[in-house]
Design a protein around this motif. Structure first.
Motif, PDB file in Angstrom:
ATOM      1  N   ALA A  84       0.807  -1.212   0.000  1.00 52.37           N
ATOM      2  CA  ALA A  84       0.000   0.000   0.000  1.00 52.37           C
ATOM      3  C   ALA A  84       0.845   1.269   0.000  1.00 52.37           C
ATOM      4  CB  ALA A  84      -0.928  -0.005   1.211  1.00 52.37           C
ATOM      5  N   ASN A 231      -5.601   4.592  -1.428  1.00 51.63           N
ATOM      6  CA  ASN A 231      -4.876   3.393  -1.826  1.00 51.63           C
ATOM      7  C   ASN A 231      -4.693   2.436  -0.654  1.00 51.63           C
ATOM      8  OD1 ASN A 231      -3.097   1.771  -3.499  1.00 51.63           O
ATOM      9  ND2 ASN A 231      -1.408   2.684  -2.373  1.00 51.63           N
ATOM     10  N   LEU A 266     -10.807   1.803  -4.053  1.00 51.48           N
ATOM     11  CA  LEU A 266      -9.820   1.709  -5.132  1.00 51.48           C
ATOM     12  C   LEU A 266     -10.326   2.369  -6.415  1.00 51.48           C
ATOM     13  CD1 LEU A 266      -8.335  -1.883  -4.629  1.00 51.48           C
ATOM     14  CD2 LEU A 266      -7.360   0.311  -3.983  1.00 51.48           C
ATOM     15  N   PHE A 269      -9.873   5.912  -5.867  1.00 50.83           N
ATOM     16  CA  PHE A 269      -8.440   6.206  -5.991  1.00 50.83           C
ATOM     17  C   PHE A 269      -8.052   6.426  -7.452  1.00 50.83           C
ATOM     18  CE2 PHE A 269      -4.306   4.182  -6.983  1.00 50.83           C
ATOM     19  CZ  PHE A 269      -3.473   5.154  -6.438  1.00 50.83           C
TER      20      PHE A 269
END
Length: 541
Positions: A84, A231, A266, A269
């Motif tokens: 990450a 993230n 995500l 993101f």
């Protein structure tokens, strides 16, 4: 007359890679060799700690009396933070100096290693493993970027080949070293192994500093903290869900909610990277078919390797009754192949074409996994494990160095830090998700096969009840002895047979995953070549 060389965070550690080489006395071949050794040591330390723990998991489970879901987090905490934070740390290196971030990462990693060795309970161990993952995220993307910038184009493939060879060997040698240390000392020793390597790195550090100049006075671009948070939280939610499926089950609302939240985070993101002025991941990188294809192969191949290396120690120690050191030594033939040929493969591939090696290597890697599954019922090492390991060793050797060189050469020097971070993040994410999926698949397959055999076992009803109640422990199921030696022996055979079936299914899954990666790289490279051909035709017209 010697001209002054202005340096920025993006300047290579040794400007011998550029036109000022003759004018800069710091750009010596000895400095480049020292930088190669230094980057190999740091990367190897981080990569090896990802694999050395796998062989210790059965010992840790017994020491802390933990469930398989909880002990899994000793491995996953490291991989999660490492994956990450790689993107953020790659950007930190590009903007604040790769040397500084690299050495900071080494220091954090070493201190966390001491914390792991001193852990008194499972919670402390998981937390310090997470800090180790942060240190690894700091140093890994800087290592490859430093190396790529240090060596001129004509020598870069050989240097990356050497880096790939040594780091690949470190991943494979981790279980050997870990098994031996556990046998002669304790599980704590596997973490203290990092301290001598850290001392060696710090001893070489002055050469790295000497080969780097001061950063540019220009203010660095602001970091994308929002993207970093999205993230990290997205990865964490997905990994949490997959890790606890064996314990909670798919129907538990916490699993569904975590998966949904992770996917949404995500997606947000990716959307945030489109609108960000300073994105954590410049989406323009993926406009290159070569870069996208190489990362797809990385995700699938490293995911398969991560899942396989997670289950193999359980198979060798629990089902084949090898000592931890012997289980680690089972990989020696593969290590010998990788060590002997990885460096040469990188050099040859640069001359004849990396894609040919990547395709052949990934196909052979898939064949190695399939062979491990096919011969899994053979109890003897020479027939039941060695053939697959040899093919796997050849496949990995042909794949890793050309893949790394191909990817780094497809990106401009100014973006190699973030490109390296993306690729390393992809590889770790592949392993992270793969291990979680493998844990779920093994648990499901084992329980199904164990239940099927139980129906026709003829074991006493009370013994069956006790065994079914403990089936979540798999190979660690305590076999009741009060019902006689014959039922106990039958129960042991059922446990081992059920686990071997699960192991075989995992190997076939790893083979299929890697084969898909082979097809992906073929397709994307062909698209890239077609696009290049069209551009050249239009240019001539």
């Amino acid at each position: 007359m010697t001209s002054a060389v202005s340096r920025s965070p993006m300047s290579p550690p040794c400007v011998a890679a550029g036109v000022q080489a003759a004018a800069d006395s710091r750009c010596l071949a000895s400095d480049r060799r020292s930088i190669l050794v230094l980057t190999v040591l740091g990367s190897s330390m981080a990569f090896m700690d990802g694999s050395v723990v796998n062989v210790a998991l059965p010992t840790l489970q017994a020491s802390f009396r933990a469930t398989s879901s909880h002990i899994l987090w000793v491995a996953q905490a490291y991989s999660l933070l490492g994956s990450a934070l790689l993107l953020l740390c790659g950007a930190l290196g590009d903007r604040f100096g790769r040397t500084r971030m690299y050495l900071l990462g080494v220091a954090v990693f070493a201190l966390a290693s001491i914390g792991c060795a001193a852990s008194l309970n499972l919670t402390e161990l998981i937390l310090t493993r997470a800090i180790q993952g942060f240190g690894a995220a700091l140093l890994i993307p800087q290592a490859l970027a430093i190396l790529s910038d240090t060596y001129p184009e004509g020598e870069r493939a050989e240097a990356i080949g050497a880096w790939s060879a040594w780091t690949s060997v470190s991943i494979a040698i981790g279980p050997i070293v870990g098994g031996w240390l556990i046998q002669v000392s304790s599980w704590r020793a596997i973490f203290l192994l990092n301290i001598p390597l850290t001392v060696w790195i710090m001893w070489l550090a002055p050469k790295l500093r000497r080969a780097t100049a001061a950063r540019s006075a220009a203010a660095p671009a602001p970091l994308d903290y929002r993207g970093a948070a999205l993230n990290i939280l997205g990865f964490a939610a997905i990994v949490f869900a997959l890790s606890f499926v064996p314990q909670l089950g798919w129907k538990d609302p916490r699993i569904g909610l975590s998966l949904f939240a992770g996917l949404v985070l995500l997606i947000v993101f990716v959307l945030s990277q489109r609108s960000s002025k300073n994105p954590l991941v410049p989406l323009s990188l993926f406009r290159s078919s070569a870069f996208s294809g190489a990362n797809a192969l990385t995700f699938l191949a490293y995911g398969a390797l991560g899942g396989a290396f997670y289950i193999v120690p359980y198979f060798l120690i629990g089902a084949r009754h090898l000592l931890p050191s012997s289980a680690g030594a089972a990989f020696l033939p593969m290590i010998a192949i990788m060590f002997a040929f990885s460096g040469r493969v990188g050099t040859i591939a640069a001359k004849v074409g990396e894609v040919k090696f990547m395709v052949a290597g990934s196909a052979l890697t898939a064949g190695g996994f399939a062979l491990l599954g096919l011969v899994s019922k053979e109890a003897h090492y020479s027939y039941g494990f060695l053939p697959g390991v040899l093919v796997l060793g050849v496949g990995i050797t042909l794949t890793v160095a050309p893949l790394t060189s191909f990817l780094m050469s497809s990106i401009a020097a100014s973006r190699r830090g973030v490109a390296s971070a993306v690729n390393n993040s992809v590889s770790r994410l592949g392993g992270l998700i793969s291990v979680s999926i493998v844990a779920v698949a093994v648990s499901h397959t084992f329980n199904h096969e164990f239940g099927r055999q139980m129906q026709s076992s003829g074991l006493p009803v009370e013994m069956q009840r006790i065994l079914v109640h403990s089936e979540g422990l798999m190979l660690a199921i305590p076999i009741p002895q009060q019902f006689g030696s014959s039922p106990a022996l039958r129960a042991e055979e059922m446990v081992e047979s059920s686990f071997v079936t699960a192991y075989r299914h995992v190997m076939f899954g790893c083979a299929l995953t890697t084969l898909v990666g082979t097809l992906v790289i073929l397709t994307t490279v062909r698209k890239s070549e077609n696009a290049l051909g069209v551009a050249e035709t239009e240019g001539r017209l």
